[in-house]
Motif scaffolding. Structure first.
Motif, PDB file in Angstrom:
ATOM      1  N   GLN A 218       0.880  -1.165   0.000  1.00 42.69           N
ATOM      2  CA  GLN A 218       0.000   0.000   0.000  1.00 42.69           C
ATOM      3  C   GLN A 218       0.920   1.219   0.000  1.00 42.69           C
ATOM      4  OE1 GLN A 218      -3.483  -0.371   2.812  1.00 42.69           O
ATOM      5  NE2 GLN A 218      -2.239  -2.051   3.614  1.00 42.69           N
ATOM      6  N   LEU A 219       0.722   2.117  -0.939  1.00 40.99           N
ATOM      7  CA  LEU A 219       1.656   3.230  -1.115  1.00 40.99           C
ATOM      8  C   LEU A 219       1.024   4.544  -0.665  1.00 40.99           C
ATOM      9  CD1 LEU A 219       4.474   4.015  -2.166  1.00 40.99           C
ATOM     10  CD2 LEU A 219       3.419   4.454  -4.395  1.00 40.99           C
ATOM     11  N   ILE A 220       1.751   5.263   0.206  1.00 39.72           N
ATOM     12  CA  ILE A 220       1.296   6.567   0.683  1.00 39.72           C
ATOM     13  C   ILE A 220       1.773   7.649  -0.279  1.00 39.72           C
ATOM     14  CG2 ILE A 220       1.443   8.264   2.537  1.00 39.72           C
ATOM     15  CD1 ILE A 220       1.958   6.010   4.489  1.00 39.72           C
ATOM     16  N   MET A 221       0.844   8.491  -0.711  1.00 43.97           N
ATOM     17  CA  MET A 221       1.169   9.660  -1.527  1.00 43.97           C
ATOM     18  C   MET A 221       0.561  10.891  -0.862  1.00 43.97           C
ATOM     19  SD  MET A 221       2.864   8.292  -4.055  1.00 43.97           S
ATOM     20  CE  MET A 221       2.861   9.209  -5.587  1.00 43.97           C
ATOM     21  N   ASN A 222       1.088  12.062  -1.199  1.00 42.71           N
ATOM     22  CA  ASN A 222       0.555  13.286  -0.594  1.00 42.71           C
ATOM     23  C   ASN A 222      -0.894  13.525  -0.993  1.00 42.71           C
ATOM     24  OD1 ASN A 222       3.056  13.724   0.542  1.00 42.71           O
ATOM     25  ND2 ASN A 222       3.730  15.142  -1.049  1.00 42.71           N
ATOM     26  N   ASN A 223      -1.194  13.359  -2.274  1.00 42.59           N
ATOM     27  CA  ASN A 223      -2.540  13.581  -2.799  1.00 42.59           C
ATOM     28  C   ASN A 223      -2.650  12.867  -4.145  1.00 42.59           C
ATOM     29  OD1 ASN A 223      -1.417  15.500  -4.820  1.00 42.59           O
ATOM     30  ND2 ASN A 223      -1.100  16.775  -3.000  1.00 42.59           N
ATOM     31  N   LEU A 237       8.786   1.304  -9.506  1.00 44.44           N
ATOM     32  CA  LEU A 237       8.012   0.242  -8.852  1.00 44.44           C
ATOM     33  C   LEU A 237       7.580  -0.813  -9.869  1.00 44.44           C
ATOM     34  CD1 LEU A 237       5.824   2.439  -6.476  1.00 44.44           C
ATOM     35  CD2 LEU A 237       7.399   0.649  -5.728  1.00 44.44           C
ATOM     36  N   ALA A 238       7.159  -0.363 -11.041  1.00 46.19           N
ATOM     37  CA  ALA A 238       6.730  -1.299 -12.087  1.00 46.19           C
ATOM     38  C   ALA A 238       7.902  -2.143 -12.585  1.00 46.19           C
ATOM     39  CB  ALA A 238       6.092  -0.531 -13.238  1.00 46.19           C
ATOM     40  N   GLU A 239       9.063  -1.522 -12.751  1.00 46.40           N
ATOM     41  CA  GLU A 239      10.239  -2.254 -13.230  1.00 46.40           C
ATOM     42  C   GLU A 239      10.677  -3.330 -12.239  1.00 46.40           C
ATOM     43  OE1 GLU A 239      13.211   0.620 -14.076  1.00 46.40           O
ATOM     44  OE2 GLU A 239      12.114   1.511 -15.774  1.00 46.40           O
ATOM     45  N   HIS A 240      10.473  -3.073 -10.959  1.00 44.39           N
ATOM     46  CA  HIS A 240      10.827  -4.060  -9.935  1.00 44.39           C
ATOM     47  C   HIS A 240       9.642  -4.971  -9.591  1.00 44.39           C
ATOM     48  CE1 HIS A 240      14.911  -2.727  -8.750  1.00 44.39           C
ATOM     49  NE2 HIS A 240      14.507  -1.546  -9.180  1.00 44.39           N
ATOM     50  N   ARG A 241       8.602  -4.918 -10.421  1.00 38.69           N
ATOM     51  CA  ARG A 241       7.446  -5.814 -10.329  1.00 38.69           C
ATOM     52  C   ARG A 241       6.677  -5.676  -9.013  1.00 38.69           C
ATOM     53  NH1 ARG A 241       7.467  -9.272 -14.556  1.00 38.69           N
ATOM     54  NH2 ARG A 241       9.427  -9.557 -15.699  1.00 38.69           N
ATOM     55  N   PHE A 242       6.526  -4.448  -8.561  1.00 38.11           N
ATOM     56  CA  PHE A 242       5.690  -4.202  -7.392  1.00 38.11           C
ATOM     57  C   PHE A 242       4.247  -3.994  -7.829  1.00 38.11           C
ATOM     58  CE2 PHE A 242       9.523  -3.440  -4.947  1.00 38.11           C
ATOM     59  CZ  PHE A 242       9.149  -3.861  -3.680  1.00 38.11           C
ATOM     60  N   GLU A 243       3.344  -4.542  -7.037  1.00 38.95           N
ATOM     61  CA  GLU A 243       1.916  -4.343  -7.268  1.00 38.95           C
ATOM     62  C   GLU A 243       1.369  -3.456  -6.151  1.00 38.95           C
ATOM     63  OE1 GLU A 243      -2.274  -6.883  -7.537  1.00 38.95           O
ATOM     64  OE2 GLU A 243      -0.344  -7.937  -7.393  1.00 38.95           O
ATOM     65  N   ILE A 244       0.795  -2.330  -6.528  1.00 35.19           N
ATOM     66  CA  ILE A 244       0.230  -1.412  -5.537  1.00 35.19           C
ATOM     67  C   ILE A 244      -1.218  -1.811  -5.295  1.00 35.19           C
ATOM     68  CG2 ILE A 244      -0.269   0.994  -4.979  1.00 35.19           C
ATOM     69  CD1 ILE A 244       2.002   1.768  -6.916  1.00 35.19           C
ATOM     70  N   LYS A 245      -1.461  -2.412  -4.137  1.00 32.18           N
ATOM     71  CA  LYS A 245      -2.798  -2.918  -3.824  1.00 32.18           C
ATOM     72  C   LYS A 245      -3.754  -1.803  -3.409  1.00 32.18           C
ATOM     73  CE  LYS A 245      -3.600  -6.696  -3.891  1.00 32.18           C
ATOM     74  NZ  LYS A 245      -4.004  -7.604  -4.988  1.00 32.18           N
ATOM     75  N   LYS A 246      -3.189  -0.717  -2.859  1.00 32.58           N
ATOM     76  CA  LYS A 246      -4.045   0.378  -2.406  1.00 32.58           C
ATOM     77  C   LYS A 246      -3.240   1.670  -2.352  1.00 32.58           C
ATOM     78  CE  LYS A 246      -7.309   1.577   1.310  1.00 32.58           C
ATOM     79  NZ  LYS A 246      -7.870   1.144   2.616  1.00 32.58           N
ATOM     80  N   TRP A 247      -3.865   2.768  -2.775  1.00 32.06           N
ATOM     81  CA  TRP A 247      -3.260   4.094  -2.649  1.00 32.06           C
ATOM     82  C   TRP A 247      -3.793   4.743  -1.373  1.00 32.06           C
ATOM     83  CZ3 TRP A 247       0.410   5.389  -6.158  1.00 32.06           C
ATOM     84  CH2 TRP A 247       0.407   4.704  -7.376  1.00 32.06           C
ATOM     85  N   LEU A 248      -2.902   5.322  -0.593  1.00 32.78           N
ATOM     86  CA  LEU A 248      -3.287   6.039   0.622  1.00 32.78           C
ATOM     87  C   LEU A 248      -2.846   7.490   0.476  1.00 32.78           C
ATOM     88  CD1 LEU A 248      -2.050   3.400   3.230  1.00 32.78           C
ATOM     89  CD2 LEU A 248      -4.400   3.739   2.443  1.00 32.78           C
ATOM     90  N   PHE A 249      -3.768   8.419   0.706  1.00 30.91           N
ATOM     91  CA  PHE A 249      -3.465   9.838   0.543  1.00 30.91           C
ATOM     92  C   PHE A 249      -3.513  10.541   1.897  1.00 30.91           C
ATOM     93  CE2 PHE A 249      -5.536   8.470  -3.452  1.00 30.91           C
ATOM     94  CZ  PHE A 249      -4.425   8.585  -4.278  1.00 30.91           C
ATOM     95  N   LEU A 250      -2.551  11.427   2.115  1.00 33.89           N
ATOM     96  CA  LEU A 250      -2.434  12.116   3.392  1.00 33.89           C
ATOM     97  C   LEU A 250      -3.433  13.258   3.488  1.00 33.89           C
ATOM     98  CD1 LEU A 250       1.449  12.296   3.717  1.00 33.89           C
ATOM     99  CD2 LEU A 250      -0.100  10.616   4.716  1.00 33.89           C
ATOM    100  N   ARG A 251      -3.872  13.509   4.708  1.00 34.65           N
ATOM    101  CA  ARG A 251      -4.729  14.667   4.953  1.00 34.65           C
ATOM    102  C   ARG A 251      -3.912  15.933   4.740  1.00 34.65           C
ATOM    103  NH1 ARG A 251      -5.302  11.661   9.514  1.00 34.65           N
ATOM    104  NH2 ARG A 251      -4.325  13.292  10.769  1.00 34.65           N
ATOM    105  N   GLN A 252      -4.573  16.981   4.325  1.00 39.69           N
ATOM    106  CA  GLN A 252      -3.867  18.225   4.021  1.00 39.69           C
ATOM    107  C   GLN A 252      -3.677  19.109   5.241  1.00 39.69           C
ATOM    108  OE1 GLN A 252      -2.426  18.691   0.923  1.00 39.69           O
ATOM    109  NE2 GLN A 252      -3.104  16.556   0.879  1.00 39.69           N
ATOM    110  N   GLU A 253      -4.505  18.912   6.279  1.00 42.63           N
ATOM    111  CA  GLU A 253      -4.333  19.755   7.461  1.00 42.63           C
ATOM    112  C   GLU A 253      -3.104  19.318   8.233  1.00 42.63           C
ATOM    113  OE1 GLU A 253      -7.258  16.495   8.744  1.00 42.63           O
ATOM    114  OE2 GLU A 253      -6.876  17.750   6.997  1.00 42.63           O
ATOM    115  N   GLU A 254      -2.508  20.244   8.954  1.00 39.67           N
ATOM    116  CA  GLU A 254      -1.305  19.962   9.715  1.00 39.67           C
ATOM    117  C   GLU A 254      -1.667  19.435  11.092  1.00 39.67           C
ATOM    118  OE1 GLU A 254       1.201  23.330   9.850  1.00 39.67           O
ATOM    119  OE2 GLU A 254       1.471  23.449   7.683  1.00 39.67           O
ATOM    120  N   PHE A 255      -0.712  18.732  11.708  1.00 39.13           N
ATOM    121  CA  PHE A 255      -0.900  18.229  13.072  1.00 39.13           C
ATOM    122  C   PHE A 255      -0.742  19.375  14.053  1.00 39.13           C
ATOM    123  CE2 PHE A 255      -0.729  14.238  11.143  1.00 39.13           C
ATOM    124  CZ  PHE A 255      -1.025  13.257  12.064  1.00 39.13           C
TER     125      PHE A 255
END
Length: 255
Positions: A218-223, A237-255
């Motif tokens: 599962q790969l985390i991206m900003n948006n 990632l494709a060249e190394h034969r990785f399969e991305i099962k799910k995209w995870l996007f970060l919230r835009q608000e700050e902690f």
């Protein structure tokens, strides 16, 4: 290409006062007084808790109330929540081509039944100081929180500031933005004649393969727009034969 140099455990400060416990830690801590006792106190030490995957518990505490409780009941096991960190393991590699160090942070145990959460994070010199702009640091915290909740994941630290272009390019980028001479980072990159992203993704993904041999993540991206901007990363990632099962996007608000 890479020489494995060192590994050691890294205690990390919990995010948002959410403490992670194993099932054994949980039952030992609340063996004599149930967790509901601490939730229902006049000044509750524990605000809430939830059960996570693999028999783990995430406990939300009120730090101020817990410290006051510690002053009165120093031997109460619940006071250990004040000093219980998240545990990550640091893996240090030496790249004989670039003569740089690569660092991978891992949490949990990756098995064939897991799709570990992966984040590629800039290891910025700027983020080591208390700056006004702490966007990368906040994204790092969100990534840690996602990995902790899931139970297995890793953060690969990219060595260079400025998306691989180095500290100087990053500083010029920020200067142009803060002066208002450009509207966004892409325009600043064009002004100083630097590509949008020059990170060494091929080497980074090769290290990821070492820690995630099953090749499903599962790969985390900003948006969502980051998927289009990070073509070099996606191609590696494709060249190394990785399969991305799910995209995870970060919230835009700050902690």
């Amino acid at each position: 290409r890479f020489i494995y140099c060192a590994s050691y455990y890294l205690p990390m400060k919990p995010i948002n006062d959410e403490i992670l416990l194993t099932d054994q830690q949980f039952y030992e801590m609340f063996k004599y007084r149930s967790i509901d006792y601490y939730i229902n106190m006049p000044n509750p030490c524990v605000l809430s808790y939830q059960v996570l995957r693999n028999n783990r518990f995430l406990i939300k505490v009120d730090v101020d109330n817990l410290r006051k409780h510690e002053e009165q009941c120093r031997n109460d096991p619940v006071c250990e929540l004040l000093t219980t960190p998240y545990w990550f393991k640091i893996h240090v590699y030496y790249d004989i081509i670039s003569t740089r160090e690569f660092i991978v942070l891992t949490h949990g145990t990756v098995s064939m039944s897991h799709y570990p959460i992966v984040r590629l994070q800039m290891e910025s010199l700027f983020n080591r100081f208390p700056l006004r702009h702490a966007i990368s640091r906040d994204r790092f915290k969100q990534s840690v929180q996602l990995i902790i909740r899931y139970g297995a994941g890793m953060i690969l630290l990219l060595a260079d500031d400025g998306r691989g272009a180095g500290f100087g390019a990053y500083a010029l980028d920020r200067m142009l933005l803060e002066r208002g001479e450009v509207s966004n980072s892409d325009a600043a990159r064009k002004r100083i004649c630097v590509d949008h992203d020059t990170n060494d993704y091929d080497g980074t993904i090769a290290l990821l393969k070492n820690h995630c041999p099953q090749g499903k993540i599962q790969l985390i991206m900003n948006n969502p727009s980051s998927i289009l901007k990070k073509k070099e990363c996606i191609n590696a990632l494709a060249e190394h034969r990785f399969e991305i099962k799910k995209w995870l996007f970060l919230r835009q608000e700050e902690f």
